[in-house]
Structure formats: C-alpha cells, structure tokens
Design a protein around this motif. Sequence first.
Motif, PDB file in Angstrom:
ATOM      1  N   LYS A   4       1.015  -1.111   0.038  1.00 27.50           N
ATOM      2  CA  LYS A   4      -0.010  -0.228   0.045  1.00 27.50           C
ATOM      3  C   LYS A   4       0.901   1.333   0.147  1.00 27.50           C
ATOM      4  O   LYS A   4       1.896   1.306   0.856  1.00 27.50           O
ATOM      5  N   LEU A   5       0.461   2.049  -0.827  1.00 32.58           N
ATOM      6  CA  LEU A   5       1.365   3.671  -0.850  1.00 32.58           C
ATOM      7  C   LEU A   5       0.085   4.562  -0.623  1.00 32.58           C
ATOM      8  O   LEU A   5      -0.909   4.620  -1.010  1.00 32.58           O
ATOM      9  N   ASP A   6       0.612   5.604   0.499  1.00 34.97           N
ATOM     10  CA  ASP A   6      -0.208   6.643   0.928  1.00 34.97           C
ATOM     11  C   ASP A   6       0.023   7.672  -0.012  1.00 34.97           C
ATOM     12  O   ASP A   6       1.440   8.214   0.005  1.00 34.97           O
ATOM     13  N   VAL A   7      -0.999   8.350  -0.480  1.00 32.70           N
ATOM     14  CA  VAL A   7      -1.032   9.162  -1.580  1.00 32.70           C
ATOM     15  C   VAL A   7      -1.707  10.211  -1.182  1.00 32.70           C
ATOM     16  O   VAL A   7      -2.897  10.218  -0.847  1.00 32.70           O
ATOM     17  N   GLN A  22     -13.717  17.375  -6.119  1.00 32.12           N
ATOM     18  CA  GLN A  22     -14.537  16.208  -5.335  1.00 32.12           C
ATOM     19  C   GLN A  22     -14.293  15.009  -6.067  1.00 32.12           C
ATOM     20  O   GLN A  22     -14.696  13.925  -5.388  1.00 32.12           O
ATOM     21  N   LEU A  23     -13.778  14.783  -7.022  1.00 35.58           N
ATOM     22  CA  LEU A  23     -13.696  13.556  -7.725  1.00 35.58           C
ATOM     23  C   LEU A  23     -12.183  12.644  -7.577  1.00 35.58           C
ATOM     24  O   LEU A  23     -11.963  11.743  -7.954  1.00 35.58           O
ATOM     25  N   GLN A  24     -11.148  13.545  -6.921  1.00 35.68           N
ATOM     26  CA  GLN A  24      -9.987  13.145  -6.918  1.00 35.68           C
ATOM     27  C   GLN A  24      -9.808  12.018  -5.750  1.00 35.68           C
ATOM     28  O   GLN A  24     -10.743  12.147  -4.604  1.00 35.68           O
ATOM     29  N   ILE A  25      -9.196  10.846  -5.853  1.00 37.05           N
ATOM     30  CA  ILE A  25      -9.351   9.797  -5.031  1.00 37.05           C
ATOM     31  C   ILE A  25      -7.977   9.284  -4.506  1.00 37.05           C
ATOM     32  O   ILE A  25      -7.059   9.521  -5.071  1.00 37.05           O
ATOM     33  N   PRO A  26      -7.900   8.678  -3.410  1.00 35.25           N
ATOM     34  CA  PRO A  26      -6.553   8.048  -2.924  1.00 35.25           C
ATOM     35  C   PRO A  26      -6.072   6.841  -3.991  1.00 35.25           C
ATOM     36  O   PRO A  26      -7.013   6.351  -4.893  1.00 35.25           O
ATOM     37  N   LEU A  27      -4.927   6.393  -4.022  1.00 34.91           N
ATOM     38  CA  LEU A  27      -4.249   5.402  -4.886  1.00 34.91           C
ATOM     39  C   LEU A  27      -4.926   4.083  -4.693  1.00 34.91           C
ATOM     40  O   LEU A  27      -5.606   3.599  -5.734  1.00 34.91           O
ATOM     41  N   SER A  28      -5.370   3.592  -3.608  1.00 34.08           N
ATOM     42  CA  SER A  28      -6.154   2.478  -3.377  1.00 34.08           C
ATOM     43  C   SER A  28      -7.695   2.872  -2.910  1.00 34.08           C
ATOM     44  O   SER A  28      -7.695   3.217  -1.685  1.00 34.08           O
ATOM     45  N   PRO A  29      -8.614   2.909  -3.743  1.00 37.39           N
ATOM     46  CA  PRO A  29     -10.019   3.287  -3.242  1.00 37.39           C
ATOM     47  C   PRO A  29     -10.465   2.384  -2.175  1.00 37.39           C
ATOM     48  O   PRO A  29     -10.215   1.224  -2.327  1.00 37.39           O
ATOM     49  N   ARG A  30     -11.087   2.929  -1.343  1.00 31.52           N
ATOM     50  CA  ARG A  30     -11.871   2.277  -0.201  1.00 31.52           C
ATOM     51  C   ARG A  30     -13.324   2.187  -0.609  1.00 31.52           C
ATOM     52  O   ARG A  30     -13.696   2.282  -1.674  1.00 31.52           O
ATOM     53  N   ALA A 153       2.909   6.692 -10.813  1.00 28.24           N
ATOM     54  CA  ALA A 153       2.683   7.343 -12.170  1.00 28.24           C
ATOM     55  C   ALA A 153       2.026   6.335 -13.033  1.00 28.24           C
ATOM     56  O   ALA A 153       1.010   6.834 -13.693  1.00 28.24           O
ATOM     57  N   ASN A 154       1.866   5.056 -13.081  1.00 34.44           N
ATOM     58  CA  ASN A 154       0.864   4.139 -13.737  1.00 34.44           C
ATOM     59  C   ASN A 154      -0.429   4.232 -13.426  1.00 34.44           C
ATOM     60  O   ASN A 154      -1.289   4.185 -14.007  1.00 34.44           O
ATOM     61  N   HIS A 155      -0.730   4.512 -12.135  1.00 37.82           N
ATOM     62  CA  HIS A 155      -1.994   4.776 -11.660  1.00 37.82           C
ATOM     63  C   HIS A 155      -2.607   5.998 -12.186  1.00 37.82           C
ATOM     64  O   HIS A 155      -3.877   6.102 -12.693  1.00 37.82           O
ATOM     65  N   ILE A 156      -1.909   7.030 -12.143  1.00 39.60           N
ATOM     66  CA  ILE A 156      -2.159   8.225 -12.604  1.00 39.60           C
ATOM     67  C   ILE A 156      -2.362   8.263 -13.906  1.00 39.60           C
ATOM     68  O   ILE A 156      -3.574   8.764 -14.694  1.00 39.60           O
ATOM     69  N   VAL A 157      -1.731   7.731 -14.985  1.00 36.58           N
ATOM     70  CA  VAL A 157      -1.837   7.763 -16.332  1.00 36.58           C
ATOM     71  C   VAL A 157      -3.002   6.620 -16.601  1.00 36.58           C
ATOM     72  O   VAL A 157      -3.998   6.848 -17.615  1.00 36.58           O
TER      73      VAL A 157
END
Length: 576
Positions: A4-7, A22-30, A153-157
């Motif tokens: 897990k990476l805290d973003v 309001q749509l920005q979310i963490p790297l690992s959605p809950r 970076a891959n998650h963002i892309v």
Amino acid sequence: GNGKLDVIVIPSLVSSDSESHQLQIPLSPRDGRSPLKTAEKSGRKAVLYCNPNAGLSEVATGMGLTSGNIDGNAESRDPSHRSWTSYYTEHGYDIYLFNYAGYGRSYGGSSWNESSTEFAPGFVGAMKRIIFNTFIGFTPSSESLKADATAVANHIVENIGVDQLIIHGESIGGMGAAGAARALTAGSTAAGRSSHVSLLVCDRTFCNLNAVAQRLVGSWTGNAINLLTPTWSTDVAHDFLAAKCPKVVANDASDEIIHDHSSLKSGISFAKELTKGATTDVGWMIKPPLQYRIADLTSQALPTKNPPTWPADKHISFDESFHFAACARRLGKLATAAKRQAAESLSDGEEGIELSYLSDDSSNKSTRGVNAQANNTSSSSSALIQMWTKLSCCDGLCGAPLGSNVKEGMDVTISWLTSVLIFGSHVLAENAEKRLKKNRSTNTSSGLTDVDSDTFLIEDFDSRPDGYNEYALITHAIPIPEVLSFLEDLVAENRIPEVENELKYVNACLTYVVKRLTSKENGISVTKRRFKPNDSEDNSAGCFLNLHCGHNNHYSTEERDRLMKLIRKCCDCEPV
C-alpha cells in the motif's frame, strides 16, 4: 504486490471544473469510492512529486515535521518561500504526493501481508510494518523507490487519466523520478511525444549514490556500498538518459550535500563527452595518470601535447581532459606560491591585504599600492598572479568558476570542462534569448531586421548582471572570451616562460570550447531541440537549469520563473 502507498492528491487552484475537485481519490480506493470515469479525465495536468531524502510527503505541502505549517500565509509571504504544492497548484497542475514504502503508512507487498486489505492502525500495525520493512521487505531501497514512483505514475496515467504528467524528483527523489520516467516511456518512438510523461525534472540529485558517499565520507565507500548492497542500482544518470521524454536537470554547483562532481549534471556531461554514453561509475573519484601525479608532486613542467581542435575533434578525449586539468593545476599552484611570496615581502610594511584583488592588472586603483610596495616581485611572478586571477574566475556557465574546481582536484576540473561542453550551450541560449528580445524591440522601432538570430555571439557568454561594478567587493565570474583575450596576450608576449606549455594548452582548450559552442552544430535552433523528446543522442541530456539556492532549499523567485518557463516550453504551452 499487495503493498500500500499513501498518496495525497491536491487539485489545481485554477481549474475551471469545480466538480473535479470532489472526484480526486486515493491510490487504493476504499469501499464506497469508485475510480474516475473516462469522460471526467480529460483536460487535467498533473505533477507527481518524489520527495527528497526519502522524507514524508507532507513536507512538500509546506508542513514542517516538528513546527506545523511553515508555508505561512500564501498571500503575504515571499513567493520563493512557498512549497512545491503551492507552486504547482497555482500554475494549474494537480499534484500527487506519496510516501515511499517504509515511510508513513506506506509499505511494500509480499505474501506475508497479502491478507491485508486496509491500513492497520495502532501500535501493533505500526510494529508489523516496521519489522516487515526492516527485516523482510528491506525498504526503502533504490529499487523500491523506483518501483513506488512507477506504481503511482502508472495509476495516474491508467486510472486517473491526465493530459500532461510531469514527474518531479528532488534529491534522492530524482532516482525514483528518473526510474519511473524511463519505465513509462520504454518503447516510445521518435515519431511523437510519449503519451505518458510530458516532462521529467531531476532536481539537485546525484548521478549515483556511490559517488555522493565518496565525497561525503571517503573514497572507500564507493566499493563498500556495492559490497553491502549488491542488488541496488542507483545509476540515476543511466535512467535519465534512457527516459524518452523532455527532461530538465536542475543543479547547484555549490550544493553542500551532493558534490558537483557527484551531481547528475556532471554524470551526464561526463558520460556524453568522455565515455560514449556509458554511465557506470561516473562521478566516482578518479586518480590522475601516474605521470601527472609525479609532475604534481615534483612541480615538474608538463610536456607539450596537441590540444583538441574544432571541428576536427567532435569530443575531447580522456588524455586531453586530464592534460587540461594538470595544466590548470600547475598554473594555480605556481600562482599561489607567487602570491605567498609577495605577501611575505609585504608583511613587514602592510598587514591584512588581499592580493587576489591587488593583482588584477585591469585595476589601476588596486595595482598602485602593489607597485609601490612590492619592488621585490619579479615581472614574471606578477604576470603569473595576474594570469591566475583571471583564469581562476573563468565562468564555467554551469555555476562554478574554474579556480574552485581546480582546487578540488583534477577529476573535478574535468567535470568543469565536460559540463561546459555539454550544458554550456543551454546557458548561452538563455542569454541569447534575452539579447534577441532586446534587439527585436530596438530593431522594430528603427526598422532594422534581426541578424545572427541562429548563432551565439561572444556577448552571450557574459552572465554578469547589467550594471555590475568591476571594482565592487562581490567578484563575478569572468566570461571565457574575456579570459581568452587576456591569455592570448600573455602567450604572445611570453611573459611567463616557465609555464609556457601549460598556458598555451589551457588557452587552446578554452579556444576549442568557444569555437564548439558558437558553431552551427550548437546554434540556437539546434539547442532548442532539448525541449523535445530525445529522438537522437544529441538531445538526450535534456535542459539545464542553473541554481544558486543550495540543497533542499526553496528556489528563488527568479529560479521558479525560469523553471516554469522551461516547463511551458517542454510541454508545448509556449512557443520555443
């Protein structure tokens, strides 16, 4: 792999799409949160910031680890004191901050924690992560830093979706940033810009960790690190050169943590100029050849050697670079001895005189006192002192004068020379842009056309501020052409016969530098290609940003403006 990476995601302050905030979310959605939809991805610009010193991501928001918010009131503080978060969000970029595995709430993955679906709070969870990272995961490591940056970076892309992605790595974060950019642009062709990374910024980082340790601790640490961490790969220079996207290398030659010889700038220039692109062990301490060590210890005159010439020699060789360094060192040692002797002869009459200012032949005010009191100083010694006063202040265009590098050693002098040859044209381009802008305004009013718009001029070597005072206490670096003019007069008059060979060789090498940088092969239009992906070896070094802010300190307002100008040019927001 189950880590897990805290973003932290901080949206742009100038976005017109208020709903996207309001749509920005963490790297690992809950549970209860879903990824962004494709229709909601477009039009976003993002920066992935890789922390310095493997620190916590909160620091990049202006929050101190012990003293709360240090960014202060954004409206009342000097812009140069603002955090990177404020800087990028105010220019329209969403910024993604994350903690490397082993820091904060981030941890690496393995079968040991594959059942973990959420961050485990409390003392037990913290101890579990500490034990795992230290004894099982061995994080952070060079490979985990690069893997973490690549994962975000891959998650963002792939999951968030942005039109532009800038990866900015500061200090050790440059290793993760370069690794991520290389991974995301692997397989990209020269047909167009990579669809993944718009720009890589390696900010005050190193060419490899071994080189930094050698300068901070001792030469033995280079091999010791390889022995203790055989699986680590900290070759930032290799990843930077291999990344197929526009790039910026920002460097402060006076960095108190990363020695200039160990910096990414020096590693790139060393590899491009001397090793045909090979980056293995660049930045390491280099012992001079035996003949130069003997000559240095015995103060022997150096033999005659053919210098590089342009355009016959497209690059300098190891032998030529070492001979230049040895010649410069001998000139400096003899001039220092002459200064010391002159100081001793004046010690009975005057005290507290700084001879480096009194020795300049161009200042009648300064030389008047020396000429009146130093009657025992020979004309040869006086010329030697005057020569070194000019040569030691020779502007390397990349932040450090020649004299300070000569004092550090021959390998550092070689870094000075290669940096001038590889990145000097970038500084000339900045100066030429200012000159052309000024000339265009003048020519427009007078009806004249702009000439020499694609070639560098001698005046472009001068980076001294307008209206500088030659006799002020603050000494500015002297442009290479001005130093050359002085050296050529000394060579023609043969005023220092004991160092004739050394003086001629240094003069010839600096002449080579000027001719090469002002040639058509390095013209303004050619230099502009550094804003584009490295479709050839010519521009794989990227852009150079010269800094004077120190390690991990805030950029000055001017440096921040120059960085944003490079960003806009590299990302096609501003015409080149």
